[in-house]
Design a protein around this motif. Structure first.
Motif, PDB file in Angstrom:
ATOM      1  N   MET A  76     -37.324  86.265  52.285  1.00  0.00           N
ATOM      2  CA  MET A  76     -37.535  84.976  52.931  1.00  0.00           C
ATOM      3  C   MET A  76     -37.695  85.166  54.436  1.00  0.00           C
ATOM      4  N   SER A  77     -38.478  84.305  55.074  1.00  0.00           N
ATOM      5  CA  SER A  77     -38.738  84.421  56.502  1.00  0.00           C
ATOM      6  C   SER A  77     -37.764  83.594  57.334  1.00  0.00           C
ATOM      7  N   PHE A  78     -36.740  83.047  56.671  1.00  0.00           N
ATOM      8  CA  PHE A  78     -35.738  82.271  57.389  1.00  0.00           C
ATOM      9  C   PHE A  78     -34.428  82.324  56.610  1.00  0.00           C
ATOM     10  N   GLU A  79     -33.341  81.954  57.291  1.00  0.00           N
ATOM     11  CA  GLU A  79     -32.038  81.834  56.648  1.00  0.00           C
ATOM     12  C   GLU A  79     -31.508  80.434  56.894  1.00  0.00           C
ATOM     13  N   LYS A  80     -30.954  79.814  55.866  1.00  0.00           N
ATOM     14  CA  LYS A  80     -30.471  78.436  55.962  1.00  0.00           C
ATOM     15  C   LYS A  80     -28.981  78.388  55.664  1.00  0.00           C
ATOM     16  N   SER A  81     -28.259  77.601  56.446  1.00  0.00           N
ATOM     17  CA  SER A  81     -26.847  77.370  56.184  1.00  0.00           C
ATOM     18  C   SER A  81     -26.546  75.887  56.381  1.00  0.00           C
ATOM     19  N   ALA A  82     -25.441  75.432  55.801  1.00  0.00           N
ATOM     20  CA  ALA A  82     -25.026  74.027  55.917  1.00  0.00           C
ATOM     21  C   ALA A  82     -23.687  73.964  56.633  1.00  0.00           C
ATOM     22  N   LEU A  83     -23.517  72.935  57.439  1.00  0.00           N
ATOM     23  CA  LEU A  83     -22.254  72.760  58.144  1.00  0.00           C
ATOM     24  C   LEU A  83     -22.026  71.298  58.468  1.00  0.00           C
ATOM     25  N   LYS A  84     -20.816  71.004  58.890  1.00  0.00           N
ATOM     26  CA  LYS A  84     -20.429  69.665  59.300  1.00  0.00           C
ATOM     27  C   LYS A  84     -20.083  69.677  60.795  1.00  0.00           C
ATOM     28  N   LEU A  85     -20.586  68.690  61.519  1.00  0.00           N
ATOM     29  CA  LEU A  85     -20.271  68.545  62.933  1.00  0.00           C
ATOM     30  C   LEU A  85     -19.537  67.227  63.148  1.00  0.00           C
ATOM     31  N   ALA A  86     -18.491  67.252  63.947  1.00  0.00           N
ATOM     32  CA  ALA A  86     -17.769  66.021  64.269  1.00  0.00           C
ATOM     33  C   ALA A  86     -18.659  65.143  65.141  1.00  0.00           C
ATOM     34  N   SER A  87     -18.833  63.892  64.735  1.00  0.00           N
ATOM     35  CA  SER A  87     -19.611  62.948  65.541  1.00  0.00           C
ATOM     36  C   SER A  87     -18.722  62.360  66.635  1.00  0.00           C
ATOM     37  N   SER A  88     -19.280  61.458  67.434  1.00  0.00           N
ATOM     38  CA  SER A  88     -18.486  60.820  68.483  1.00  0.00           C
ATOM     39  C   SER A  88     -17.519  59.794  67.924  1.00  0.00           C
ATOM     40  N   ARG A  89     -17.623  59.500  66.621  1.00  0.00           N
ATOM     41  CA  ARG A  89     -16.676  58.602  65.960  1.00  0.00           C
ATOM     42  C   ARG A  89     -15.664  59.447  65.197  1.00  0.00           C
ATOM     43  N   ALA A  90     -14.398  59.344  65.543  1.00  0.00           N
ATOM     44  CA  ALA A  90     -13.361  60.165  64.922  1.00  0.00           C
ATOM     45  C   ALA A  90     -13.372  60.011  63.405  1.00  0.00           C
ATOM     46  N   GLY A  91     -13.359  61.148  62.712  1.00  0.00           N
ATOM     47  CA  GLY A  91     -13.311  61.153  61.257  1.00  0.00           C
ATOM     48  C   GLY A  91     -14.669  61.091  60.584  1.00  0.00           C
ATOM     49  N   TRP A  92     -15.715  60.890  61.345  1.00  0.00           N
ATOM     50  CA  TRP A  92     -17.065  60.830  60.773  1.00  0.00           C
ATOM     51  C   TRP A  92     -17.826  62.091  61.162  1.00  0.00           C
ATOM     52  N   ASN A  93     -18.209  62.861  60.164  1.00  0.00           N
ATOM     53  CA  ASN A  93     -18.935  64.099  60.399  1.00  0.00           C
ATOM     54  C   ASN A  93     -20.419  63.938  60.112  1.00  0.00           C
ATOM     55  N   LEU A  94     -21.211  64.704  60.847  1.00  0.00           N
ATOM     56  CA  LEU A  94     -22.647  64.767  60.603  1.00  0.00           C
ATOM     57  C   LEU A  94     -22.941  65.943  59.683  1.00  0.00           C
ATOM     58  N   ASP A  95     -23.772  65.710  58.689  1.00  0.00           N
ATOM     59  CA  ASP A  95     -24.177  66.779  57.776  1.00  0.00           C
ATOM     60  C   ASP A  95     -25.419  67.461  58.350  1.00  0.00           C
ATOM     61  N   VAL A  96     -25.335  68.786  58.444  1.00  0.00           N
ATOM     62  CA  VAL A  96     -26.344  69.546  59.190  1.00  0.00           C
ATOM     63  C   VAL A  96     -26.858  70.710  58.359  1.00  0.00           C
ATOM     64  N   TRP A  97     -28.172  70.949  58.451  1.00  0.00           N
ATOM     65  CA  TRP A  97     -28.776  72.192  57.972  1.00  0.00           C
ATOM     66  C   TRP A  97     -29.175  73.004  59.191  1.00  0.00           C
ATOM     67  N   GLN A  98     -28.807  74.271  59.196  1.00  0.00           N
ATOM     68  CA  GLN A  98     -29.174  75.150  60.302  1.00  0.00           C
ATOM     69  C   GLN A  98     -30.093  76.253  59.784  1.00  0.00           C
ATOM     70  N   TYR A  99     -31.226  76.415  60.424  1.00  0.00           N
ATOM     71  CA  TYR A  99     -32.215  77.418  60.036  1.00  0.00           C
ATOM     72  C   TYR A  99     -32.334  78.459  61.136  1.00  0.00           C
ATOM     73  N   LEU A 100     -32.337  79.716  60.726  1.00  0.00           N
ATOM     74  CA  LEU A 100     -32.543  80.822  61.650  1.00  0.00           C
ATOM     75  C   LEU A 100     -33.720  81.661  61.168  1.00  0.00           C
ATOM     76  N   PRO A 101     -34.476  82.243  62.080  1.00  0.00           N
ATOM     77  CA  PRO A 101     -35.501  83.201  61.643  1.00  0.00           C
ATOM     78  C   PRO A 101     -34.848  84.350  60.881  1.00  0.00           C
ATOM     79  N   ALA A 102     -35.631  85.014  60.059  1.00  0.00           N
ATOM     80  CA  ALA A 102     -35.112  86.183  59.344  1.00  0.00           C
ATOM     81  C   ALA A 102     -34.573  87.196  60.347  1.00  0.00           C
ATOM     82  N   ALA A 103     -33.600  88.001  59.910  1.00  0.00           N
ATOM     83  CA  ALA A 103     -32.883  88.903  60.814  1.00  0.00           C
ATOM     84  C   ALA A 103     -33.811  89.785  61.628  1.00  0.00           C
TER      85      ALA A 103
END
Length: 303
Positions: free
Chosen positions: A1-28
């Motif tokens: 694959m020409s990219f790597e994908k991971s999933a993570l949660k980021l805290a939003s500016s509202r306490a207790g509410w997280n943003l769902d995120v996909w992070q893509y990086l070029p292949a190593a």
């Protein structure tokens, strides 16, 4: 694959509410010490499963890192009540993800790019005019700029207006929102009802995720007062607008006005409708080719 994908949660500016995120990086083998980073989000009534992966994968394969996120109350991110559109919140969520991106050692904080399509295109235009964001470049595909088609003053309009008022009252009392469809056929109750909008929107939905075609009715009040084109003279970075000239949802005149108001804006016109620029549609190739050329010109990846 020409990219790597991971999933993570980021805290939003509202306490207790997280943003769902996909992070893509070029292949190593294509990864440098300091990657340019593109921050991406979806349009009105949508979520990140609706076509954004194709753009992120393409950009990652070209040497860019990408962060794709759902706003609060939408998609896989937290927040209640669900499917309520609040422009201020969505801009805050962009800023939250931008701050996260600039704190990561693998990304170059000085080479942060904004990306948006349709209503998120409005956000990238707005944020590109914010000196505190300090983006190096911004891209907006078929963006909402503050101009919408006129709404027919008929019985359907009265029903929509009634839903808006009822929703405002219910939410003020802490009750569940009154929902209307995000997309609907012309002259029926819905938020977006121009010809071709419903099939166009449904065509970009993921086959793996059920699309919830609903938005709180009072969300419609957020749209008329949001005028990204009014920020044109303050845009601080190169801005690409890919403009479908036959767009009947986000009217093209607003993008033209932006291009005339600032030398920072590069306008690429494509003879098609709003949804024809998305992956799998008739004019996607023209759009993504223009975007890659713009990125290579203004934010070339280090090799």
């Amino acid at each position: 694959m020409s990219f790597e994908k991971s999933a993570l949660k980021l805290a939003s500016s509202r306490a207790g509410w997280n943003l769902d995120v996909w992070q893509y990086l070029p292949a190593a083998e294509r990864r440098t010490k300091s990657l340019p980073i593109i921050v991406m989000a979806h349009g009105f009534g949508a979520d990140k499963t609706m076509g954004l992966a194709y753009y992120a994968e393409t950009f990652a394969a070209a040497g860019y890192a990408c962060i794709v996120f759902d706003y609060r109350r939408w998609g896989a991110s937290d927040g209640t009540p669900r499917h309520v559109l609040i422009v201020k919140e969505q801009l805050e969520d962009y800023r939250t993800v931008i701050k996260y991106a600039r704190q990561q050692p693998e990304f170059d904080p000085q080479r942060l790019v904004l990306w948006g399509s349709s209503f998120s295109g409005a956000h990238t235009i707005t944020l590109s005019a914010d000196a505190s964001v300090n983006a190096v470049a911004a891209l907006a595909q078929c963006p909402y700029t503050g101009l919408s088609p006129p709404i027919p003053l008929d019985f359907t309009y009265l029903k929509i207006a009634g839903s808006v008022v009822f929703d405002m009252l219910k939410q003020a009392l802490g009750l569940a929102p009154v929902y209307i469809p995000v997309v609907s056929e012309p002259r029926t109750v819905g938020a977006l009802t121009t010809e071709g909008t419903k099939p166009g929107m449904l065509a970009i939905c993921s086959k793996d995720v059920e699309y919830r075609n609903q938005v709180a009715a009072s969300s419609l009040l957020q749209v008329p007062s949001y005028q990204p084109r009014a920020k044109a003279a303050s845009i601080t970075c190169p801005l690409l607008i890919v403009l479908p000239t036959e767009d009947n949802l986000c009217l093209p005149d607003g993008a033209v006005q932006i291009s005339q108001a600032t030398e920072k804006c590069e306008l690429v016109s494509v003879p098609c409708g709003h949804f024809d620029l998305y992956h799998g549609r008739s004019h996607h190739t023209e759009s993504i080719t223009a975007q890659l050329a713009f990125l290579k010109k203004h934010v070339p990846p280090q090799v």
